[in-house]
Enzyme design. Structure first.
Site, short mmCIF file in Angstrom:
data_model
loop_
_atom_site.label_atom_id
_atom_site.label_comp_id
_atom_site.label_asym_id
_atom_site.label_seq_id
_atom_site.Cartn_x
_atom_site.Cartn_y
_atom_site.Cartn_z
N ILE A 70 0.87 -1.20 -0.15
CA ILE A 70 0.02 0.00 0.08
C ILE A 70 1.08 1.20 0.17
CG2 ILE A 70 -0.12 0.02 2.58
CD1 ILE A 70 -3.14 0.85 2.07
N ASP A 116 0.93 5.05 1.24
CA ASP A 116 -0.09 6.02 2.19
C ASP A 116 0.51 7.30 1.88
OD1 ASP A 116 -1.56 6.87 3.95
OD2 ASP A 116 -0.84 5.64 5.63
P1 IMP Z 1 3.63 5.21 3.45
O1 IMP Z 1 5.28 5.09 3.99
O2 IMP Z 1 3.06 6.31 4.73
O3 IMP Z 1 3.37 5.26 2.21
O4 IMP Z 1 3.32 3.85 4.00
C1 IMP Z 1 3.39 2.39 3.80
C2 IMP Z 1 3.48 1.50 4.70
O5 IMP Z 1 2.59 1.79 5.89
C3 IMP Z 1 2.87 0.30 4.02
O6 IMP Z 1 3.78 -0.61 3.59
C4 IMP Z 1 2.06 -0.39 5.29
O7 IMP Z 1 3.09 -1.23 5.92
C5 IMP Z 1 1.61 0.67 6.20
N1 IMP Z 1 0.17 1.15 5.92
C6 IMP Z 1 -0.20 2.36 5.61
N2 IMP Z 1 -1.62 2.41 5.35
C7 IMP Z 1 -1.87 1.12 5.89
C8 IMP Z 1 -3.32 0.55 6.04
O8 IMP Z 1 -4.39 1.12 5.70
N3 IMP Z 1 -3.32 -0.77 6.33
C9 IMP Z 1 -2.08 -1.49 6.74
N4 IMP Z 1 -0.79 -0.90 6.52
C10 IMP Z 1 -0.82 0.54 6.16
#
Ligand code: IMP
Length: 182
Positions: free
Chosen positions: A104, A106
């Site tokens: 994912i 985020d």
């Molecule tokens: P980012 O660095 O904010 O893009 O987050 C990425 C990581 O956060 C992902 O690889 C997940 O491990 C975790 N993450 C972000 N949102 C979710 C969610 O809705 N469910 C589960 N894991 C999430």
């Protein structure tokens, strides 16, 4: 959907939709990499392991699988987005065609960090693949192979977890906000 766990609000992506989309992503990748010797699929642990397992088994071109793991410092809106590498690849990627496989996107900090970390190792090419991306204001990281755009809610299942729970559900579901604080 019968027997939905009480922590879950609704199913966002069914097992059947995931299966069809993973097969479609494999075809897109096969088309783009038809002429290369092999591709290295880099799965980001833990969340990508189920998606990567299904994608790799669909893929009809030579490929090898490797893994990385990161830990993030905080997940709040005010967090710096700092990411730390906790598990690195086993093999060098110089002159290799690399696809980063995420569960994912985020905020985009994880993918951004890993993309730039791997780019410094002189791969022949590097692209990104994510099962899902949240519809939110995030870093503008290109996702070359995207499974699904989803709402900005916490989701679990098909590799995604909340505090290591619900990771092995066959579908992606929205976690109820009240379940975050349990
Ligand atoms: P980012 O660095 O904010 O893009 O987050 C990425 C990581 O956060 C992902 O690889 C997940 O491990 C975790 N993450 C972000 N949102 C979710 C969610 O809705 N469910 C589960 N894991 C999430």
């Amino acid at each position: 959907m019968t027997n939905l766990h009480p922590d879950l609000a609704r199913v966002i992506i069914s097992a059947e939709e995931i299966e069809a989309r993973v097969a479609g992503l494999a075809v897109e990748i096969e088309t783009d990499y038809a002429d290369v010797e092999r591709v290295i699929l880099v799965g980001i642990l833990k969340g990508a392991f189920i998606f990567l397992a299904d994608l790799a088994r669909e893929l009809q071109i030579p490929h090898i699988v490797d893994f990385m793991a990161v830990s993030s410092y905080g997940k709040t809106a005010t967090s710096t987005g700092a990411v730390r590498l906790v598990l690195d690849l086993r093999e060098p990627i110089e002159n290799e065609h690399v696809i980063l496989v995420e569960d994912i996107v985020d905020t985009g900090h994880t993918l951004n960090y890993l993309y730039h970390t791997l780019q410094m190792r002189n791969p022949a090419s590097i692209r990104t693949c994510a099962l899902t991306r949240k519809d939110r204001d995030a870093l503008n990281i290109p996702v070359d192979y995207l499974g699904f755009e989803i709402p900005d809610v916490w989701v679990v299942g098909y590799g995604l977890d909340y505090a290591d729970k619900h990771r092995t559900l066959p579908y992606v579901a929205e976690l109820k906000p009240e379940a975050y604080t349990k």
